[in-house]
Design an enzyme around this catalytic site. Structure first.
Site, PDB file in Angstrom:
ATOM      1  N   ARG A  49     -36.263  18.651 -38.079  1.00 32.69           N
ATOM      2  CA  ARG A  49     -35.224  19.553 -37.560  1.00 32.69           C
ATOM      3  C   ARG A  49     -35.692  20.283 -36.309  1.00 32.69           C
ATOM      4  NH1 ARG A  49     -34.611  24.337 -39.731  1.00 32.69           N
ATOM      5  NH2 ARG A  49     -35.028  23.605 -41.837  1.00 32.69           N
ATOM      6  N   TYR A 102     -10.432  21.321 -23.791  1.00 29.63           N
ATOM      7  CA  TYR A 102     -10.581  20.692 -25.109  1.00 29.63           C
ATOM      8  C   TYR A 102     -10.161  21.661 -26.214  1.00 29.63           C
ATOM      9  CZ  TYR A 102     -12.469  17.878 -28.844  1.00 29.63           C
ATOM     10  OH  TYR A 102     -12.588  17.127 -29.977  1.00 29.63           O
ATOM     11  N   ASP A 170     -18.399  22.721 -19.153  1.00 31.20           N
ATOM     12  CA  ASP A 170     -18.281  21.512 -19.969  1.00 31.20           C
ATOM     13  C   ASP A 170     -18.135  20.331 -19.017  1.00 31.20           C
ATOM     14  OD1 ASP A 170     -17.313  19.356 -21.509  1.00 31.20           O
ATOM     15  OD2 ASP A 170     -16.397  20.695 -22.977  1.00 31.20           O
ATOM     16  N   LYS A 195     -18.536  10.376 -25.465  1.00 34.31           N
ATOM     17  CA  LYS A 195     -17.546   9.750 -24.595  1.00 34.31           C
ATOM     18  C   LYS A 195     -18.232   8.773 -23.632  1.00 34.31           C
ATOM     19  CE  LYS A 195     -14.999  12.831 -26.721  1.00 34.31           C
ATOM     20  NZ  LYS A 195     -14.721  14.158 -26.238  1.00 34.31           N
TER      21      LYS A 195
HETATM   22  C1  LIG Z   1     -14.696  15.407 -26.930  1.00 32.65           C
HETATM   23  C2  LIG Z   1     -14.923  16.655 -26.185  1.00 32.65           C
HETATM   24  C3  LIG Z   1     -15.669  17.692 -26.754  1.00 32.65           C
HETATM   25  C4  LIG Z   1     -16.216  17.620 -28.153  1.00 32.65           C
HETATM   26  O1  LIG Z   1     -17.182  16.620 -28.292  1.00 32.65           O
HETATM   27  P1  LIG Z   1     -17.528  15.923 -29.704  1.00 32.65           P
HETATM   28  O2  LIG Z   1     -18.647  15.004 -29.368  1.00 32.65           O
HETATM   29  O3  LIG Z   1     -16.276  15.249 -30.179  1.00 32.65           O
HETATM   30  O4  LIG Z   1     -17.917  17.022 -30.638  1.00 32.65           O
HETATM   31  C5  LIG Z   1     -15.869  18.830 -25.990  1.00 32.65           C
HETATM   32  N1  LIG Z   1     -15.374  18.953 -24.747  1.00 32.65           N
HETATM   33  C6  LIG Z   1     -14.639  17.971 -24.176  1.00 32.65           C
HETATM   34  C7  LIG Z   1     -14.105  18.166 -22.792  1.00 32.65           C
HETATM   35  C8  LIG Z   1     -14.384  16.802 -24.876  1.00 32.65           C
HETATM   36  O5  LIG Z   1     -13.646  15.841 -24.310  1.00 32.65           O
END
Ligand SMILES: *Cc1c(COP(=O)(O)O)cnc(C)c1O
Length: 366
Positions: A49, A102, A170, A195
């Site tokens: 961890r 998001y 982000d 993604k």
């Molecule tokens: C998908 C996404 C998230 C969250 O990511 P996860 O890997 O699904 O937890 C956060 N911000 C944006 C802009 C996203 O597209």
């Protein structure tokens, strides 16, 4: 590294030391516990961890791509974002989150942070700079998911810096191959690696990148204590995918630009948003801060039925949420509660051939 192009940077970032006889690609290290030395040596791995050699390799690749001093990987994008918010958005502080970004970030802020005594303000991209004026922490997302509006990061970073607010960006939709928020003045980058970076629709992962040692140490402490860690195999799969990220992303961006051009003005399409279109409202700022405009386009069709019909008649489009994978996919965002019309679809371009996509999609539109 800065002198290299994106594919070279992607490949180099996941490289191993050229030691004769050692593997060119490192194997994953799925360890929960490690042999200890007699004295307490903090440099050694001890428990799964706290640290992991596969994480470290992925973290140095991500730091390299983001232009950060360091990076920390997490079990999901949300795990990374919420760890940062728990560190920064303490009771009594004011946090600005994207109103058009998001959706689960807003939900976390409302459901978890507001009851803890954090003041949460939701700001659209256009309101970001204004509403960030007296905030302690600003979380910006650009281009926004799903509307693809662009926030002027340099201006927002200057505003935040002059007022002592921490700016977190982000970087999921743009990826570090599309923009580097730290070089524009952000304090931290958070992102989902689920993604485009991993890009094969087969894992969930996230990361935080930054260059302030104290901030990064606090985020690492939060990861250790709360435990939202990434599995070693997932870390290895992200690393394995990262080497081809430049290649995939370049194709996705080309496909997005081509489809945006083809759909713009199409009789069955009400509007198209893509920051790379010269007449898009975001194009001017996007051109200043983005190296590439990304693999997503936002398309307004007549209604929900029109989106369903398109997917049914198409041979190449798949209906699925998320984005950045090798398949071109369509997500009708109203089904998830995003503040968009029923016919709004976010299309994530895959790595198919542009000509095939355009003839398939225009034929399916009829
Ligand atoms: C998908 C996404 C998230 C969250 O990511 P996860 O890997 O699904 O937890 C956060 N911000 C944006 C802009 C996203 O597209």
């Amino acid at each position: 590294m800065a002198r290299y192009g994106d594919s070279t940077r992607s490949v180099k970032a996941v490289g191993t030391q050229p030691i004769p006889g050692s593997p060119v690609a490192s194997p994953p290290v799925p360890a929960s516990t490690y042999h200890l030395s007699a004295d307490e040596d903090p440099a050694l791995d001890s428990y799964g961890r706290s640290s992991n050699p596969t994480w470290r390799q992925l973290e140095s690749a991500l730091a390299e791509l983001e232009g950060a001093a360091s990076a920390l990987v997490f079990g999901s994008g949300m795990a990374a974002i919420t760890a940062v918010l728990r560190v920064l958005a303490r009771p009594g502080r004011k946090l600005v989150v994207p109103a058009d970004g998001y959706y689960q970030v807003r939900q976390y802020a409302q459901e978890y942070l507001v009851p803890q005594g954090v003041t949460v303000v939701e700001a659209t991209s256009a309101q970001m700079c204004e509403l960030a004026a007296d905030a302690d922490v600003v979380l910006a997302e650009t281009p926004t998911n799903p509307g693809l509006d662009v926030v002027d990061l340099h201006r927002l970073a200057m505003d935040c810096r002059s007022r002592g607010a921490v700016l977190v960006v982000d970087n999921t939709t743009a990826t570090p191959l599309g923009q580097q928020p730290l070089s524009l003045g952000a304090d931290l980058v958070v992102a989902s690696a689920t993604k485009t970076l991993s890009g094969h629709s087969d894992l969930i992962a996230g990361y935080v990148a930054g260059s302030h040692p104290d901030l990064m140490a606090a985020v690492e402490r939060e990861r250790l204590l709360a435990g939202p860690i990434l599995g070693a195999f997932e870390a290895w799969l992200v690393l394995r995918s990262l080497g081809s990220a430049g290649l995939r992303f370049e194709r996705q961006c080309q496909n997005a630009a081509a489809l945006a051009m083809a759909l713009r003005g199409h009789p069955r399409v009400r509007s198209v948003r893509y920051p790379g279109l010269p007449d898009d409202p975001s194009h001017a700022i996007a051109s200043l801060q983005m190296r590439r405009f990304g693999g997503l386009i936002a398309v307004e069709f007549e209604d929900a039925a029109a989106v369903h019909r398109l997917v049914e008649r198409s041979d190449l489009l798949i209906a699925s949420t998320s984005f950045g994978g090798i398949h071109t996919s369509v997500d009708r965002r109203a089904r998830w509660g995003d503040p968009v019309s029923p016919g709004f679809a976010r299309i994530s371009l895959g790595i198919e051939d542009a000509d095939d996509l355009i003839s398939d999609i225009t034929a399916a539109l009829g």
